[in-house]
Write an enzyme that holds these catalytic residues in place. Structure first.
Site, PDB file in Angstrom:
ATOM      1  N   LYS A 124       0.895  -1.405  -0.361  1.00  0.00           N
ATOM      2  CA  LYS A 124       0.218  -0.119   0.114  1.00  0.00           C
ATOM      3  C   LYS A 124       1.207   1.259   0.329  1.00  0.00           C
ATOM      4  CE  LYS A 124      -4.331  -1.364   0.383  1.00  0.00           C
ATOM      5  NZ  LYS A 124      -5.465  -2.256  -0.975  1.00  0.00           N
ATOM      6  N   LYS A 207      -2.937 -11.495  -8.746  1.00  0.00           N
ATOM      7  CA  LYS A 207      -3.719 -12.596  -7.960  1.00  0.00           C
ATOM      8  C   LYS A 207      -5.314 -11.679  -8.577  1.00  0.00           C
ATOM      9  CE  LYS A 207      -5.300  -9.858  -3.188  1.00  0.00           C
ATOM     10  NZ  LYS A 207      -5.428  -9.686  -2.223  1.00  0.00           N
ATOM     11  N   LYS A 210      -9.988  -7.075  -6.121  1.00  0.00           N
ATOM     12  CA  LYS A 210     -11.253  -5.666  -6.653  1.00  0.00           C
ATOM     13  C   LYS A 210     -11.370  -4.848  -7.557  1.00  0.00           C
ATOM     14  CE  LYS A 210     -13.866  -7.246  -2.342  1.00  0.00           C
ATOM     15  NZ  LYS A 210     -12.994  -7.053  -1.289  1.00  0.00           N
TER      16      LYS A 210
HETATM   17  P1  TYM Z   1     -10.587  -8.844   1.198  1.00  0.00           P
HETATM   18  O1  TYM Z   1     -11.844  -8.725   0.808  1.00  0.00           O
HETATM   19  O2  TYM Z   1      -9.783  -8.777   0.246  1.00  0.00           O
HETATM   20  O3  TYM Z   1     -10.753 -10.708   0.209  1.00  0.00           O
HETATM   21  C1  TYM Z   1     -11.619 -11.705   1.027  1.00  0.00           C
HETATM   22  C2  TYM Z   1     -11.684 -13.021   0.646  1.00  0.00           C
HETATM   23  O4  TYM Z   1     -11.388 -13.373  -1.016  1.00  0.00           O
HETATM   24  C3  TYM Z   1     -10.156 -13.271  -0.990  1.00  0.00           C
HETATM   25  N1  TYM Z   1     -10.342 -13.905  -2.176  1.00  0.00           N
HETATM   26  C4  TYM Z   1      -8.853 -14.467  -2.894  1.00  0.00           C
HETATM   27  N2  TYM Z   1      -8.934 -15.313  -2.972  1.00  0.00           N
HETATM   28  C5  TYM Z   1      -8.112 -16.111  -4.142  1.00  0.00           C
HETATM   29  N3  TYM Z   1      -8.312 -15.686  -5.126  1.00  0.00           N
HETATM   30  C6  TYM Z   1      -7.890 -14.743  -4.988  1.00  0.00           C
HETATM   31  N4  TYM Z   1      -7.616 -13.848  -6.187  1.00  0.00           N
HETATM   32  C7  TYM Z   1      -8.538 -13.583  -3.450  1.00  0.00           C
HETATM   33  N5  TYM Z   1      -8.904 -12.127  -3.542  1.00  0.00           N
HETATM   34  C8  TYM Z   1      -9.274 -12.408  -2.819  1.00  0.00           C
HETATM   35  C9  TYM Z   1      -8.992 -13.070   0.187  1.00  0.00           C
HETATM   36  O5  TYM Z   1      -7.956 -13.975   0.704  1.00  0.00           O
HETATM   37  C10 TYM Z   1     -10.082 -13.042   1.631  1.00  0.00           C
HETATM   38  O6  TYM Z   1     -10.869 -14.324   2.499  1.00  0.00           O
HETATM   39  N6  TYM Z   1      -8.300  -8.491   5.096  1.00  0.00           N
HETATM   40  C11 TYM Z   1      -9.727  -9.320   4.855  1.00  0.00           C
HETATM   41  C12 TYM Z   1     -11.120  -8.598   5.535  1.00  0.00           C
HETATM   42  C13 TYM Z   1     -10.932  -9.420   6.676  1.00  0.00           C
HETATM   43  C14 TYM Z   1     -10.607 -10.801   7.235  1.00  0.00           C
HETATM   44  C15 TYM Z   1     -10.832 -10.190   9.024  1.00  0.00           C
HETATM   45  C16 TYM Z   1     -10.782 -11.414   6.731  1.00  0.00           C
HETATM   46  C17 TYM Z   1     -10.907  -8.300   7.156  1.00  0.00           C
HETATM   47  N7  TYM Z   1     -11.762  -8.728   8.673  1.00  0.00           N
HETATM   48  C18 TYM Z   1     -10.816 -10.783   9.535  1.00  0.00           C
HETATM   49  C19 TYM Z   1     -10.572 -12.709   8.101  1.00  0.00           C
HETATM   50  C20 TYM Z   1     -11.323 -12.690   9.170  1.00  0.00           C
HETATM   51  C21 TYM Z   1      -9.730  -8.672   3.530  1.00  0.00           C
HETATM   52  O7  TYM Z   1      -9.328  -7.968   3.097  1.00  0.00           O
HETATM   53  O8  TYM Z   1     -10.039  -9.661   2.366  1.00  0.00           O
END
Ligand code: TYM
Length: 344
Positions: A124, A207, A210
């Site tokens: 970031k 990867k 979003k």
């Molecule tokens: P976020 O919103 O970026 O993504 C949500 C979930 O999707 C998975 N993910 C992927 N898995 C495989 N391939 C990809 N290209 C891919 N892109 C995203 C992420 O691993 C995630 O499981 N910090 C977290 C959100 C969060 C969270 C938490 C998760 C906040 N507090 C507590 C677990 C527990 C995040 O930004 O996910």
């Protein structure tokens, strides 16, 4: 209220699961296969807390006018993907005031040096040098609070979140050591088939995410033609010239998507063609496009119907918050006592 009572009775003695998704944009195949698919499989046998991480989304300063629609969409897309709000607590992070309170407590045990070393933070700093705020630095602490507030033991997430989970375990252990009690269990990454599914961007650059290349990302809200166009433009090459060649990662990604969405046997046929150098990637992509359209369409249509009923989503969020606050308030009460905030 009846539903909430049923939830408590069913969830007695089950292992506790927490996971969240940021409300920063449209959900895509990476979110589905990396996370939501596991949520759906876990909802039957675990006490599940799944939430929209709207506080986490604030680190990138989203437009206030879009926040509510983003949160509602994430809820609708989770349900359309198979999550049942009667079986899990589905809520918005900002509806649980105990989370920021625990975040504050854990911040006292988190050190600047370790937070600065986190790869997602460094990334970031590189990608948005004008907005390196303290929320970004302490992002893993807030994530630990999300998990520890329910004293969860299992956390279904994609590979990109594993380092954050390790930090959550460190903060839990530090708290336990400082206050002399095994108060927080160590949360572990959980996946049904053990191996992590990582979906790459269709342009072969990192990867699927979003916010990166939208034309190389398949969203759960994409219409049929958009899906076809994106798949047909996915990165390929002129094909292997030697039998049983090593597959480049962008080709492996297409095979992975085919394994995940096509009928059994289809990917194997193309795999044999790859191995004997007769594969035509155009044909493979046409097949994948149709399988992907058939996979995404019911989710997209169901999510659109759900989103049209704001009252229903509001109720789901309220009920979810009520379920989540029951455990969260007990955790905060216990943490305050251990810290010594116990004056009256
Ligand atoms: P976020 O919103 O970026 O993504 C949500 C979930 O999707 C998975 N993910 C992927 N898995 C495989 N391939 C990809 N290209 C891919 N892109 C995203 C992420 O691993 C995630 O499981 N910090 C977290 C959100 C969060 C969270 C938490 C998760 C906040 N507090 C507590 C677990 C527990 C995040 O930004 O996910």
């Amino acid at each position: 209220m009846k539903e909430t009572l049923a939830y408590y009775i069913c969830s007695m003695n089950k292992e506790i699961v927490v996971s969240g998704i940021r409300s920063t944009g449209y959900l895509h195949l990476g979110n589905y296969f990396g996370a939501i698919q596991n949520y759906v499989l876990m909802q039957e046998n675990y006490e599940c807390y799944f939430f929209v991480a709207d506080y986490h989304a604030l680190t990138t300063h989203p437009d206030p006018k879009l926040l509510k629609a983003n949160v509602y969409r994430v809820v609708a897309e989770n349900i359309a993907s198979g999550l049942d709000p009667n079986k899990v607590a589905l809520y918005a992070q900002s509806d649980i005031p105990e989370i920021p309170e625990l975040y504050l407590m854990l911040n006292m045990l988190a050190y600047k040096g370790e937070l600065e070393k986190v790869p997602t933070f460094k990334e970031k700093v590189r990608s948005q040098p004008d907005n390196v705020n303290a929320g970004l630095l302490t992002y893993p602490v807030l994530m630990a609070a999300d998990i520890l507030i329910q004293r969860a033991v299992k956390v279904p997430v994609g590979k990109d979140q594993e380092q954050h989970l390790e930090m959550a375990r460190n903060f839990a252990n530090r708290f336990n050591t400082r206050y002399g009690q095994e108060f927080f269990p160590e949360p572990q990454v959980f996946r049904f088939n053990q191996s992590a599914v990582k979906i790459m961007s269709l342009d072969g650059n990192g990867k699927m995410s979003k916010s990166e290349n939208v034309n190389a990302t398949i969203y759960l809200s994409d219409d049929d033609d958009t899906i076809r166009k994106k798949i047909m433009k996915a990165k390929t090459d002129s094909g292997p010239t030697e039998h049983n060649s090593v597959m480049p990662d962008y080709i492996q990604n297409l095979f992975l998507l085919m394994d995940l969405t096509a009928k059994p046997g289809i990917a194997d046929t193309f795999r044999s063609q790859f191995n004997n150098c007769t594969i035509r990637f155009g044909d493979m992509k046409k097949q994948l496009a149709e399988d992907m359209v058939a996979f995404v369409r019911p989710i997209r249509e169901h999510a659109a119907n759900l989103q049209a009923d704001e009252t229903a989503i509001k109720k789901i969020l309220k009920d979810g918050a009520e379920k989540a606050r029951a455990g969260a308030s007990k955790t905060i009460e216990g943490a305050r006592k251990l810290i010594g905030i116990n004056y009256y």
